[in-house]
Design an enzyme around this catalytic site. Structure first.
Site, short mmCIF file in Angstrom:
data_model
loop_
_atom_site.label_atom_id
_atom_site.label_comp_id
_atom_site.label_asym_id
_atom_site.label_seq_id
_atom_site.Cartn_x
_atom_site.Cartn_y
_atom_site.Cartn_z
N ASP A 34 42.53 44.91 42.79
CA ASP A 34 42.19 43.55 42.40
C ASP A 34 42.09 43.52 40.86
OD1 ASP A 34 40.87 40.93 42.49
OD2 ASP A 34 39.02 42.04 42.09
N ASP A 79 40.26 40.69 38.46
CA ASP A 79 39.00 40.24 37.85
C ASP A 79 37.79 40.93 38.49
OD1 ASP A 79 39.40 37.87 35.84
OD2 ASP A 79 40.87 37.59 37.45
N ASP A 138 36.47 43.64 44.34
CA ASP A 138 35.06 43.28 44.19
C ASP A 138 34.72 41.91 44.74
OD1 ASP A 138 36.50 41.82 42.22
OD2 ASP A 138 34.58 41.34 41.30
O1 LIG Z 1 41.53 38.10 42.67
P1 LIG Z 1 41.01 38.28 41.26
O2 LIG Z 1 41.99 38.97 40.37
O3 LIG Z 1 39.66 38.95 41.25
O4 LIG Z 1 40.83 36.79 40.69
C1 LIG Z 1 39.77 35.95 41.16
C2 LIG Z 1 39.47 34.89 40.13
O5 LIG Z 1 39.28 35.59 38.89
C3 LIG Z 1 39.10 34.80 37.73
O6 LIG Z 1 37.81 34.23 37.75
C4 LIG Z 1 36.75 35.17 37.75
O7 LIG Z 1 36.81 35.93 36.53
C5 LIG Z 1 36.59 35.16 35.32
C6 LIG Z 1 36.75 36.09 34.13
O8 LIG Z 1 35.86 37.15 34.20
C7 LIG Z 1 35.20 34.50 35.37
O9 LIG Z 1 34.98 33.71 34.20
C8 LIG Z 1 35.10 33.63 36.61
O10 LIG Z 1 33.80 33.09 36.73
C9 LIG Z 1 35.44 34.44 37.87
O11 LIG Z 1 35.47 33.59 39.01
C10 LIG Z 1 40.18 33.77 37.58
O12 LIG Z 1 39.93 32.95 36.47
C11 LIG Z 1 40.31 32.95 38.85
O13 LIG Z 1 41.37 32.01 38.72
C12 LIG Z 1 40.62 33.89 40.00
O14 LIG Z 1 40.74 33.15 41.20
#
Ligand SMILES: O=P(O)(O)OC[C@H]1O[C@H](O[C@H]2O[C@H](CO)[C@@H](O)[C@H](O)[C@H]2O)[C@H](O)[C@@H](O)[C@@H]1O
Length: 388
Positions: free
Chosen positions: A139, A141, A343
């Site tokens: 993954d 983020d 995560d």
């Molecule tokens: O599947 P992932 O790669 O884990 O993506 C899931 C979402 O991640 C991002 O948002 C998350 O991370 C951001 C940066 O740290 C944070 O600001 C936010 O609050 C989190 O939800 C991304 O911007 C999303 O579009 C993804 O869906």
């Protein structure tokens, strides 16, 4: 690997939504609820006009079933977003992450308490992987990058990139992200990996030689910018116009909410409320909920302080892992050692697929025997074959 679009008149085969599993053998609660779609199937597939929906029913009457559903949303928004906590300093994984950032600890208590440290069990895991075909799924983020306030600034550290690059040199490695494929590629910047963006709905994987791709619409073999033969699979292509439309509507209806941010991730849309004052979460959640009433083909899932709007199709990160293992010709093999590190709640779809579908179907023969481990922060979870 650059942008690559697929123009196809095929209809996706994946039009039914899987029923969420409430509690898996991992003790992971699914947060795939609530769906907006089933109850409003007569609604047109059209955006709300301006700030109000066409049904004119944005404000629900007290006691309305919409309120009940919406309260569930708000609870989920709060539950997935506990206050920040400082993380332990000096852990092995921390050394790969920038040191000046405070990380969230928005984890799942059942996993936090129950699973041993992957770092602590590292030697055993490696021992079990010996002479096996390892495939790694990561993954982005919160796993490869820290959680930060601005999604545009969720950068991988250089040591993390070097680590992932070296993993990719040894094993087939795929990034499985909720971001669009192009967006996550721009952040990871490693050409040798496979990428599944939009929660697995936009995959560039190895060329599928076998006949499994022949019955999948929107699955084409092609060549990437490096000249490598690849397979591109986009099971939600027909949703592109609706996603675009809903993105524009959501930008419009959240523009007066300070801190709200809407991202277009091609086959899904993220509505962030991390930087929105908590007393405005109801407003943002209600508005998103109301817009989705007009889109029975879309649903919302809850991530880390984000509402993720996605097509109602039977496709998720778990299906993406399955697709990639098949493409690698590693599915249905007893010498395969898949490792998934994630995560977020959407990663549970991959955990569930690997652990439940594969494990329960095959464990009787002793072929698959999975274990779950936490990282040192007890925030990110590693699923792989269980060390003995
Ligand atoms: O599947 P992932 O790669 O884990 O993506 C899931 C979402 O991640 C991002 O948002 C998350 O991370 C951001 C940066 O740290 C944070 O600001 C936010 O609050 C989190 O939800 C991304 O911007 C999303 O579009 C993804 O869906």
């Amino acid at each position: 690997m650059g942008p690559m679009d697929l123009n196809s008149s095929h209809v996706s085969p994946v039009l039914t939504d899987s029923v969420p599993v409430n509690k898996s053998r991992l003790g992971i609660h699914s947060s795939l609820l609530p769906y907006n779609s089933q109850q409003d199937s007569s609604s047109p597939l059209s955006p709300a006009a301006g700030k109000l929906s066409r049904t004119g029913s944005r404000k629900s009457a007290a006691g309305n079933i919409d309120d009940v559903r919406f309260n569930g949303w708000l609870d989920a928004m709060k539950a997935s977003s506990p206050p920040r906590k400082k993380i332990l300093k000096g852990s092995v994984i921390n050394t790969l992450l920038p040191s000046n950032i405070e990380y969230d600890n928005e984890d799942y208590p059942s996993l936090t308490d129950d699973y041993p440290s992957a770092i602590g069990c590292f030697g055993k895991i490696i021992g079990r992987a010996k002479n096996k075909n390892v495939a790694v799924f990561l993954d982005y983020d919160g796993t490869l990058s820290p959680i930060v306030d601005d999604p545009d600034c969720a950068f991988m550290s250089d040591p993390m990139r070097e680590t992932v690059e070296s993993v990719g040199r040894c094993f087939p490695t795929a990034i499985i992200s909720g971001r669009s494929r192009d967006n996550v590629y721009d952040l990871v910047k490693l050409t040798e990996l496979y990428y599944a963006g939009s929660h697995g709905m936009d995959i560039i994987g190895p060329l599928r030689h076998n006949n499994v791709s022949s019955n999948l619409p929107n699955c084409v073999n092609s060549t990437d910018h490096q000249g490598n033969q690849i397979t591109l699979f986009q099971p939600a292509t027909q949703f592109l116009p609706i996603i675009d439309e809903v993105f524009r509507t959501l930008v419009e209806i959240t523009k007066d909410i300070r801190g709200a941010k809407v991202e277009n991730h091609k086959f899904c849309v993220s509505v962030h409320y991390r930087n929105v004052e908590e007393n405005n979460w109801t407003t943002i959640g209600q508005r998103v909920h109301d817009v989705l009433k007009n889109y029975p083909g879309l649903r919302s899932t809850h991530g880390r302080k984000v509402l993720e709007i996605r097509p109602v199709i039977d496709w998720d990160k778990g299906k993406a892992v399955q697709f990639l293992l098949e493409s690698l010709d590693l599915n249905d093999k007893d010498d395969v050692f898949p490792i998934y590190i994630g995560d977020d709640k959407t990663d549970e779809d991959a955990f569930k697929w690997l652990y439940i579908n594969v494990d329960s179907a095959r464990n009787q023969s002793g072929m698959w025997d999975f274990g779950v481990f936490g990282d040192e922060r007890k925030q990110c979870f590693v699923l792989c074959k269980r060390p003995q």
